[in-house]
Enzyme design. Structure first.
Site, PDB file in Angstrom:
ATOM      1  N   ASP A 150       0.844  -1.196   0.000  1.00  0.00           N
ATOM      2  CA  ASP A 150       0.000   0.000   0.000  1.00  0.00           C
ATOM      3  C   ASP A 150       0.880   1.246   0.000  1.00  0.00           C
ATOM      4  O   ASP A 150       0.595   2.211   0.674  1.00  0.00           O
ATOM      5  CB  ASP A 150      -0.930  -0.012   1.225  1.00  0.00           C
TER       6      ASP A 150
ATOM      7  N   LYS B 275       2.082   3.697  -5.796  1.00  0.00           N
ATOM      8  CA  LYS B 275       1.498   2.777  -6.772  1.00  0.00           C
ATOM      9  C   LYS B 275       2.494   2.452  -7.882  1.00  0.00           C
ATOM     10  O   LYS B 275       2.431   1.399  -8.500  1.00  0.00           O
ATOM     11  CB  LYS B 275       0.232   3.375  -7.377  1.00  0.00           C
TER      12      LYS B 275
ATOM     13  N   ASP C 226      -3.314  -3.008  -2.450  1.00  0.00           N
ATOM     14  CA  ASP C 226      -4.486  -2.139  -2.360  1.00  0.00           C
ATOM     15  C   ASP C 226      -4.445  -1.109  -3.488  1.00  0.00           C
ATOM     16  O   ASP C 226      -3.397  -0.853  -4.083  1.00  0.00           O
ATOM     17  CB  ASP C 226      -4.475  -1.442  -0.998  1.00  0.00           C
ATOM     18  N   ASN C 227      -5.586  -0.519  -3.771  1.00  0.00           N
ATOM     19  CA  ASN C 227      -5.691   0.589  -4.735  1.00  0.00           C
ATOM     20  C   ASN C 227      -5.170   0.251  -6.127  1.00  0.00           C
ATOM     21  O   ASN C 227      -4.516   1.069  -6.754  1.00  0.00           O
ATOM     22  CB  ASN C 227      -4.910   1.821  -4.228  1.00  0.00           C
TER      23      ASN C 227
ATOM     24  N   GLU D  16     -11.573   3.861  -0.270  1.00  0.00           N
ATOM     25  CA  GLU D  16     -11.811   4.020   1.154  1.00  0.00           C
ATOM     26  C   GLU D  16     -12.471   5.371   1.463  1.00  0.00           C
ATOM     27  O   GLU D  16     -12.117   6.384   0.889  1.00  0.00           O
ATOM     28  CB  GLU D  16     -10.491   3.899   1.935  1.00  0.00           C
TER      29      GLU D  16
END
Lengths: 903, 262
Positions: free
Chosen positions: B186, B189, B214-215, B244
């Protein structure tokens, strides 16, 4: 008829009953019916091994009966030994057997599978490979079963012998045949013999045998027909198909007698050729449907809703082709070829003032200059009654084509609507939806990998659609909130419509002011304000509606219809505001005309119309290029250096906008209908536009769009499009009809110049070109006293037809229900009957086997032969005597067979 | 001077503007909460966002209770300001995966202020060890405090303050790791893909090791997704969810199970 080539042990029987249902069943019956000599039975077993030739041999068996008797014997002895050993074993260890029963059962399934495999391979192998087969079998059963091995060995020798004998016998048969038949046929035999040595000549057969052969051929044919529904693996199906076809081909022609035989063969061949031709022709026809492959490909990736747009586009293209053909062939070409040439009269000449710029691209682009003074527009035509050496009635033709195009359009739209309504009424979409999809989706005729990929994609899409549908039907939300939101959404949309209407009104008023001031004093933006605003509103308002409609939470199909309705209202408002503006402009021009006495005024609004259509088309293409293509390019290539994922996240690729495109198409068509009377070039223009659209949009959709998030079935929306088209057709023909009926044509332009009303052309023609009585009849027929009752009669007829069709539909539904219940009842009855028959059979067999057992115990070696037949018989039906578990196992399969056959 | 564009034409663009605003409203809200509010508060308080979050948690959570700390975090992130933690919804998925896997050695890339560290640590079995990597010194200090506040000691959670691309090659030598059972990504990116490749190269991943990122859809890691699609080393799926503390922005969490070279 495929029986097992293996010795008759319990496993093989199981297999045969479970997989080869129908055929096995038929043999099963036959075995009970026929009381055949034992030797034949043995032969029958061998027959199974040689499937391809089995029938024929069965037919020719009688000839070689004696020889066969001999070679069968050793095998029988073998069998007898084994049987005895088995019995001993049984006596010793019945308890052990029972203990092991469960084990055997579990082993049975794997064995069955093995058997099946081996059976398949054996089917593929030829006769001569029996040895190889035997070794395989040995491997499979393992060395533990010595008896079986022994038997195998015995069998092998038997088979080898049998083959020798066969050959001998065959030769003998040939000899006899040559004796019986004419010399010509015998020579034919020899030829055939060279090709396939082991064949038996059909002409050598007695009528009775021929009958059998015919039966066999019929059976094969039946097999081929029902092959697709068989629960077999693909490979087996293919092998079976090939073999059956070969068989049928070989013997079908041979049926019939003497001279008739050749004719028959010829007939059969021709039927086959004809069938092949028909199939090819079907394929050809499919290939001839324009853009079919493209649309199918799109459908497979984007679902039926997007495909429905393209189908609609294609349909529209077809209609426009016909309209184009009418106007081009009957109006434009005659005028261009036979009418007065350019420059002969003022209306066919570019005014001197404009001559300098008449060929400029900018002027031509605005449909001015030479384009204005050409066959493309109404004003160019003159009122000469008959033109050229053909005495072509130009004004009449012009009028009739104008009316004909409209009438044809009405007819086609209404007919299509009726057909769609019929189609949607039939069929039950709801029950077993997923089962149907699951088990019947795949098309086994697909042969190329690309099509297979497409089919795969399309099945996936259709599943998505179906799942969504199901979810949608089960959803239940807070109804009050939903209602409130829906009302709110409609209110917002209404506000939006009112706003856009007012904006157009405002712009139109302003443009009138500009026109009075003189257009030269204003900027390009101001001069094109009306078009620009209309295009922009037409482009952006649907987007807003789309956003608003997310509030409503409708099923996507319903949402699409609402969206269509709203955009329809918007476009219609825009169009009518525009027409009103045009009318105003005409009035304005009339004032100017009175002041300056210039000619050619009627051309101007039509030109305006054509320009609007062109600008509309351009807007569509530019939107497509920018909104879809440029966006896709940016998303794709900027993604390498952007701080978030452009593809998955924010701008993403665009979805195909079904509603907007459909309405664009419909309104475009409406404008064509509206203007076609005054500008014969419009259908041609539209054909061009649709053609380009088809390719451009197909390309754009496959290259830069992603499938909608919620794919949905388009069923039913097609008629919605049609209904809209009908409304638009009505609305767009209204102004044209209004002008035709009420406004007198201008005195110096158009084909109707100098007449009081346009439809005076008909009157004129009737008077001068037809005999007097005809015009008299016509005037009587057009009397209101006659027309009104006729219309009344038509209305009544329509009402009557409608009510009868309704009752028919109801009756259909009733019948369907009845059929279903009856079907179910039949099924139950059959099942019961089959069960009962099964029980009886079982009992009889038990009794028989008990008897056999007793006999066996007391038997001496001399009685062996009689016993073997019994063993065979008994083995074929699940060998219940010494393995009770198996008799129980085979029971359900046994009674399943007849029930299956009946369906 | 004649005006360039008439006002009527400009007005015709109004529906487009409205459409864009309505369609992308969540992004505008996010922009407001995550950037504008942050800059404003930074100027007003003189503290960083993470420090403000820490203050809130100190005053609103029970020390030693990870659940209460996570709840306080969620409230602060959804009501007061925005910090891109994993959030409660995707956190549930993470919890489930951890329960199923019950890993003994866990690597977390991107501690930020410790929300996900606490979340992972509380779901770990006894004797498991969590290595958390954070690049930013100040964030790491706050994360350390929050982790200790939640009651996890040095033996359980080890915070490594270094960029992930420096830490991963040294995991084996400096921290004596043999195998990673679970990796949670996380952080930046952009680093997803190189870090994953580095992990593959280091040999720390064994058959069955799970990697959760994540993401992956928003802000998104397209290269990462392309890599896992192409490499064939993983069994993978994407859990679709929303970003989120936001309802309308779609996001996803990638779950990879390392299969090794076959």
């Amino acid at each position: 008829m495929y029986k097992l080539p293996l010795p008759l042990n319990k496993h093989s029987i199981n297999v045969s009953f479970s997989t080869v249902e129908e055929n096995e069943d038929s043999t099963f019956h036959k075995e009970h019916e026929r009381e055949r000599p034992r030797g034949k039975r043995r032969n029958g077993e061998r027959e199974k091994k040689k499937r391809g030739n089995g029938r024929r041999k069965g037919a020719s068996k009688e000839a070689g009966e004696g020889e066969e008797e001999m070679q069968v014997r050793p095998e029988k002895r073998e069998r007898g030994k084994r049987r005895r050993a088995k019995n001993d074993q049984e006596a010793k260890g019945r308890e052990r057997d029972e203990e092991e029963q469960t084990k055997i059962k579990s082993a049975k399934t794997t064995k069955t599978r093995k058997k099946e495999k081996s059976r398949k391979t054996e089917e593929e192998e030829g006769e001569g490979e029996s040895e190889e087969r035997n070794t395989k079998r040995k491997k499979k059963h393992g060395s533990a079963k010595k008896e079986e091995k022994e038997e195998d060995g015995g069998k092998r020798t038997v088979k080898e012998k049998a083959q020798d004998v066969k050959k001998k016998k065959h030769k003998k048969v040939v000899e006899t045949s040559s004796e019986q038949e004419t010399s010509e046929e015998s020579s034919e035999d020899n030829e055939e013999e060279d090709n396939e040595e082991k064949e038996v000549r059909p002409e050598s057969l007695s009528p009775e045998e021929l009958e059998k052969l015919k039966e066999a051929v019929d059976e094969r044919k039946k097999l081929i027909q029902g092959l697709r529904g068989k629960p077999w693996p693909m490979k087996k199906k293919l092998v079976t198909l090939r073999e059956s076809q070969e068989f049928v081909e070989k013997y079908e022609g041979a049926l019939g007698k003497g001279k008739g035989r050749k004719l028959y063969a010829y007939k059969v061949m021709m039927t086959k050729k004809w069938m092949k031709f028909q199939r090819d022709f079907e394929n050809f026809k499919t290939a001839c449907i324009p853009w079919e492959m493209k649309i199918k490909e799109i459908e497979s990736h984007f679902g039926s809703s997007v495909a429905s747009y393209f189908i609609f586009l294609r349909w529209m293209y077809g209609i426009n082709m016909i309209l184009f053909g009418l106007t081009f062939g009957l109006v434009m070409v005659p005028e261009a070829l036979m009418g007065r040439p350019y420059g002969s009269i003022p209306r066919k000449t570019v005014p001197r003032a404009e001559e300098a710029s008449a060929m400029d691209f900018a002027v031509l682009w605005d449909w001015g200059g030479y384009a204005q003074y050409s066959v493309l527009f109404y004003g160019y035509y003159n009122s000469q009654r008959a033109i050229g050496w053909l005495k072509f009635r130009m004004p009449l033709s012009y009028f009739l084509v104008g009316v004909g195009t409209v009438a044809y359009s009405y007819m086609v739209v209404i007919r299509t609507m009726a057909r769609n309504a019929n189609e949607s009424g039939v069929g039950d979409d709801n029950s077993f939806n997923f089962s149907w999809k699951m088990f019947t989706s795949w098309d086994y005729l697909i042969g190329n990998p690309e099509t297979a990929d497409n089919k795969f994609a399309s099945i996936t899409t259709s599943f998505k659609e179906a799942i969504l549908e199901e979810q949608e039907s089960r959803k239940d939300d807070n109804i009050h909130l939903t209602r409130f939101l829906r009302v709110l959404a409609n209110f917002l949309v209404l506000c939006c419509l009112a706003g856009s209407g007012y904006l157009i009104y405002f712009v139109v008023r302003r443009s009138q002011k500009f026109a009075l001031d003189g257009l030269e004093n204003h900027t390009w933006w101001e001069r094109n304000e009306v078009n620009m605003v209309m295009s922009l509103l037409g482009m952006f308002c649907p987007m807003l509606f789309d956003v608003i409609s997310t509030l409503e939470n409708y099923h996507p199909r319903v949402a699409l219809q609402w969206q269509l309705g709203r955009i329809f209202a918007l476009f219609l408002g825009n169009l009518y505001t525009f027409i009103i503006a045009l009318m105003d402009e005409i009035n304005l021009k009339v004032i100017i005309v009175r002041q300056t006495f210039t000619v050619n005024i009627t051309i101007h609004p039509v030109q305006e119309f054509v320009r609007l259509i062109i600008s509309d088309t351009m807007t569509t293409y530019i939107t497509l290029l920018i909104g879809d293509f440029l966006r896709a390019v940016l998303v794709r290539f900027l993604n390498y250096c952007w701080c978030w994922d452009l593809e998955a996240g924010f701008p993403s690729y665009s979805e195909f906008d079904v509603s907007g495109n459909v309405l664009g198409l419909i309104f475009n068509q409406g404008m064509i209908w509206m203007g076609a009377f005054y500008a014969p070039c419009l259908p041609a223009l539209n054909v061009l536009r649709l053609h380009v659209s088809m390719y451009l949009q197909c390309w754009a959709v496959m290259c830069c769009n992603v499938p909608q998030e919620r794919v949905f079935k388009a069923s039913g929306s097609n008629n919605f499009y049609m209904a809209m088209l009908l409304v638009i057709l009505f609305l767009s023909t209204l102004p044209a009809i209004y002008t035709i009926v009420t406004i007198p044509p201008s005195f110096d332009c158009g084909p109707f110049s100098g007449k009081k009303r346009m439809f005076d052309v008909i009157h004129e023609t009737l008077e001068s070109d037809f005999p007097a009585w005809f015009s008299k009849v016509f005037s009587y027929a057009s009397n209101p006293g006659l027309v009104l009752p006729f219309i009344l009669l038509m209305v009544l007829a329509i009402y009557y037809l409608q009510s009868t069709s309704k009752s028919y539909k109801e009756a259909n539904v009733e019948l369907k229900k009845k059929l279903q219940t009856q079907n179910e009842e039949n099924k139950k009855k059959n099942k019961r009957a089959a069960l009962k028959a099964q029980m009886d059979l079982e009992e009889a067999r038990k009794a028989a086997s008990q008897a056999a057992e007793q006999q066996n115990n007391n038997a001496s070696l001399q009685e062996e032969e009689s016993e073997t037949s019994q063993t065979y018989h008994h083995g074929n039906h699940g060998a219940p005597g010494y393995l009770p578990g198996f008799s129980r196992q085979s029971e359900p399969r046994m009674y399943r067979v007849p029930s299956l056959q009946r369906h | 001077i004649p005006e360039m564009v008439s006002p009527a034409i400009a007005l015709a663009f109004l529906p487009l503007l409205l459409t864009l605003i309505i369609r992308y409203r969540y992004y505008f809200v996010l922009f407001y909460r995550a950037i504008l509010v942050r800059i404003w508060k930074d100027c007003v308080t003189g503290l960083t966002r993470e420090e403000r979050a820490y203050q809130y948690i100190l005053t609103h959570a029970t020390p030693g209770d990870p659940d209460s700390i996570l709840d306080a975090f969620d409230v602060w992130c959804s009501k007061v300001e925005f910090i891109s933690n994993i959030g409660p919804k995707k956190g549930k998925i993470l919890d489930r995966l951890l329960m199923e896997q019950s890993p003994l050695t866990v690597l977390e890339l991107g501690t930020h202020c410790g929300y996900s560290t606490v979340r992972i640590a509380r779901a770990l079995p006894l004797g498991a060890r969590l290595y958390s990597v954070e690049m930013d010194q100040r964030n790491a200090a706050i994360a350390e405090k929050i982790i200790r506040l939640a009651g996890f000691d040095d033996d359980m959670v080890e915070l490594i303050v270094n960029p992930s691309d420096e830490v991963i090659p040294r995991l084996r030598s400096d921290y004596g790791l043999e195998r990673l059972d679970f990796v949670f990504m996380d952080h930046w990116k952009k680093s997803y893909c190189p870090d994953l490749q580095m992990l593959e190269g280091s040999g720390l991943l064994g058959k069955g090791s799970m990697i959760v990122a994540d993401n992956v859809l928003f802000p998104g890691a397209p290269k990462f997704l392309r890599h896992i699609r192409k490499s064939g080393l993983y069994e993978w799926k994407i859990h679709r969810a929303t970003l989120e503390y936001s309802k309308g922005i779609r996001d996803g969490m990638a779950e990879l199970v390392y299969q090794g070279i076959k």
